[in-house]
Design an enzyme around this catalytic site. Sequence first.
Site, PDB file in Angstrom:
ATOM      1  CG  ASP A 189      -0.970   8.217   8.746  1.00 25.70           C
ATOM      2  OD1 ASP A 189      -1.614   7.078   8.494  1.00 25.70           O
ATOM      3  OD2 ASP A 189      -0.537   9.174   7.924  1.00 25.70           O
TER       4      ASP A 189
HETATM    5  N1  URA Z   1      -3.790  12.697   6.826  1.00 29.91           N
HETATM    6  C1  URA Z   1      -2.698  11.680   6.963  1.00 29.91           C
HETATM    7  O1  URA Z   1      -1.860  11.864   5.936  1.00 29.91           O
HETATM    8  N2  URA Z   1      -2.287  11.570   8.108  1.00 29.91           N
HETATM    9  C2  URA Z   1      -3.241  11.172   9.240  1.00 29.91           C
HETATM   10  O2  URA Z   1      -2.501  10.798  10.266  1.00 29.91           O
HETATM   11  C3  URA Z   1      -3.970  12.118   9.228  1.00 29.91           C
HETATM   12  C4  URA Z   1      -4.499  12.883   8.147  1.00 29.91           C
END
Ligand code: URA
Length: 248
Positions: free
Chosen positions: A106
């Site tokens: 993310d």
């Molecule tokens: N899980 C998440 O919620 N976000 C990420 O960036 C990676 C794994």
Amino acid sequence: MEEKIRLQKYIAQCGIASRRHAEEIIKAGRVRVNGAKITEMGTLVTDKDKVEVDGKRIKKEKRLIYIMLNKPSGYVSTASDPEGRRTVLDLIEGVEERIYPVGRLDYDTTGLLILTNDGDFAYSSTHPGKETKKTYIAEVLGLPSNKTLRTLRKGVILDGKATSPADVEVVEIKDKSSVLKIIIHEGRNRQVKRMCETVGHPVLKLKRTAIGKLTLGNLKPGEWKYLSQQEIKLVRGNRNGTQISTKK
Ligand code: URA
């Protein structure tokens, strides 16, 4: 626009000869570009040109490369972003190959991200059901009870389907939050955040520290490096006889 490079460099990049030897080959009249014999140094060519040595077409060797990046917060991990935000590719300078991230982190998640131009590797690492395990350090609001930890380990329903078993342990307890180490074997969208949110402990900070047995080591946020053959093997653990080549 296609990059123009000197003919002798092009020949060298095709793995035919060293740059100096390529000059001799050109001088000897053994090279044709788009059908025309070239004996002058410095002729510029692109990948679109038809370059022949001794009547045989040559092509640039496709170099398979594997890079690991310590992704900082504030970057998207797609190759481009419709909102014009910075992408992880902005952090990788001096790499000619068209690389892309394997899986996603993310915008605000930090840590280990692999980029490659090896489609087979990217595909097999993210293939549902055969995914590589990924280790995250998640700071969450509050302190999950033992019952909640068991639920996280066993499986949480996301989009009507339970997550597969995960390893979850508390590694630090703070005033209003706690730090969990979570190892998952899937890569569902925002999986760690949604798992923690579902059990009432929203994620405040998330970092990926390992993919398979490959760890971030001492790579600082924003830094990247090429992976060695040994390190690439740590990602997949040589499962399914996956053949990995790194032509350099
Ligand atoms: N899980 C998440 O919620 N976000 C990420 O960036 C990676 C794994």
